[in-house]
Design an enzyme around this catalytic site. Structure first.
Site, short mmCIF file in Angstrom:
data_model
loop_
_atom_site.label_atom_id
_atom_site.label_comp_id
_atom_site.label_asym_id
_atom_site.label_seq_id
_atom_site.Cartn_x
_atom_site.Cartn_y
_atom_site.Cartn_z
N HIS A 29 -3.05 1.99 8.18
CA HIS A 29 -3.30 1.96 6.76
C HIS A 29 -4.57 1.14 6.49
O HIS A 29 -5.33 2.10 5.38
CB HIS A 29 -2.05 1.50 6.08
CG HIS A 29 -0.88 2.37 6.06
ND1 HIS A 29 -0.04 2.17 7.20
CD2 HIS A 29 -0.31 3.00 5.47
CE1 HIS A 29 1.11 2.78 7.09
NE2 HIS A 29 0.80 3.59 6.09
N ASP A 53 -0.87 12.47 10.14
CA ASP A 53 -0.51 11.24 8.99
C ASP A 53 -1.42 11.40 8.01
O ASP A 53 -2.51 12.18 7.76
CB ASP A 53 -0.57 10.08 9.72
CG ASP A 53 0.48 8.93 9.39
OD1 ASP A 53 0.79 9.16 7.91
OD2 ASP A 53 0.66 7.77 9.71
#
EC number: 3.2.1.52
Length: 343
Positions: free
Chosen positions: A176, A248
């Site tokens: 992230h 993702d």
């Protein structure tokens, strides 16, 4: 149906979102905690989403359990995947993992949500992004628990998404926030991390797979999510996977190496993804929709849920009540255990 999965900002749709959901490239929508106030509001939001789009979208959420559970108040407190390994009796652990998969899926489908991106199939707990989301540090033990969870999901009528191929569990960096590099020998990744994917694919238990925003330096200079080597040569050809491949979230820092938002989206589709996620950045999402090559992704209709659950009837059932009690108790024991370890 298009190959792009987007998000929305709040508890209800605004005018711009209603227009965006009509775009022919949009095929899905993922919900987050910011979209949830209570169960009644959530059900109405999903109804608005269904009404706004020309085609039935795939509505998704991350409702894994543990620290990744977007909807909490009014829903069962789902235990972290790692907590099942702390149960001394293997048969009890397996049964509870299966009930967790069933209950999670049933609660989501009662909201008319198609899929939860689950289960996590990463091996080990050293990764900041994964940690307790992993079932076990031993590949075979992880596979046993994951298979039970999957069978529970399938019995309820929800399709499964194994993540994060070929394995995110061995890198400490959080994708992230940065692009992790896994420098291990390819043979180790294959025999340690990838075996759970191989075995579950062989058993026809994975309906979808989400690759990792991780660069496996011995294999490819691109993250697996944008790598034709991983998605086509290994996943499709070698492992024989015939299901859906999701990227993702392309707004994650781990995907930034692939360029602008539009470049990330095109690279992921070219590499072999069937659907790309673009979340938490409206401008980036619009850029993808404006610049992506026209493409249809009608195979995504396979992910529609097939369960029929009324929320009140579900919660009145003895199965739900027993599972809710057992899973809540496991969550509480696991939290207490973590506190003793100072986590």
């Amino acid at each position: 149906m298009g190959p792009v999965m987007l998000d929305v900002a709040s508890y209800e749709l605004d005018a711009e979102e209603r227009e965006i959901l009509k775009h022919p490239l949009v095929g899905g929508l993922i919900l987050f905690s910011r979209n949830f106030h209570d169960a009644e509001q959530l059900r109405e939001l999903v109804r608005q989403i269904r009404a706004a789009s020309h085609e039935r979208l795939v509505v998704a959420v991350d409702q894994e359990g543990g620290r990744v559970q977007r909807f909490r108040d009014g829903f069962t407190r789902l235990p972290a995947a790692q907590s099942f390994a702390a149960i001394n009796d293997a048969a009890t652990a397996a049964q509870l993992a299966q009930e967790a998969g069933w209950l999670m899926a049933a609660e989501m489908m009662a909201m008319d949500i198609d899929i939860s991106f689950a289960p996590v199939l990463d091996i080990g707990h050293v990764s900041a992004a994964i940690g307790e989301r992993s079932f076990h540090s031993d590949p075979q033990q992880a596979r046993i628990m994951a298979e039970c969870f999957i069978r529970g999901m399938h019995s309820a009528g929800m399709k499964t998404t194994g993540k994060h191929f070929p394995g995110h569990g061995a890198v400490t960096a959080d994708s992230h926030k940065e692009t992790p590099h896994d420098n291990r020998p390819l043979a180790e990744i294959r025999t340690h991390d990838m075996v759970i994917f191989r075995e579950l694919i062989q058993r026809k238990l994975l309906d979808a797979i989400m690759p990792a925003h991780v660069i496996y330096t011995e294999a490819d200079a691109r993250p697996a999510s944008g790598s034709a080597y991983w998605l086509q040569e290994i996943l499709r050809q070698e492992l024989g996977f015939e299901g859906i491949i999701f990227s993702d979230d392309l707004s994650m820092e781990g995907a930034a190496i692939m360029g602008s938002y539009a470049e990330r989206g095109q690279a992921s589709l070219d590499a072999g993804c069937d659907m790309i996620l673009v979340c938490n950045n409206r401008q980036g999402a619009v850029s993808v929709l404006d610049n992506l090559s026209p493409i249809k992704a009608d195979q995504l209709t396979r992910l529609y849920h097939s369960g029929q659950f009324d929320r009140q009837t579900l919660m009145a059932s003895s199965r739900w009540q027993q599972a809710n009690k057992a899973l809540t108790a496991l969550s509480e024991r696991w939290d207490a255990h973590k506190q003793t370890l100072g986590q």
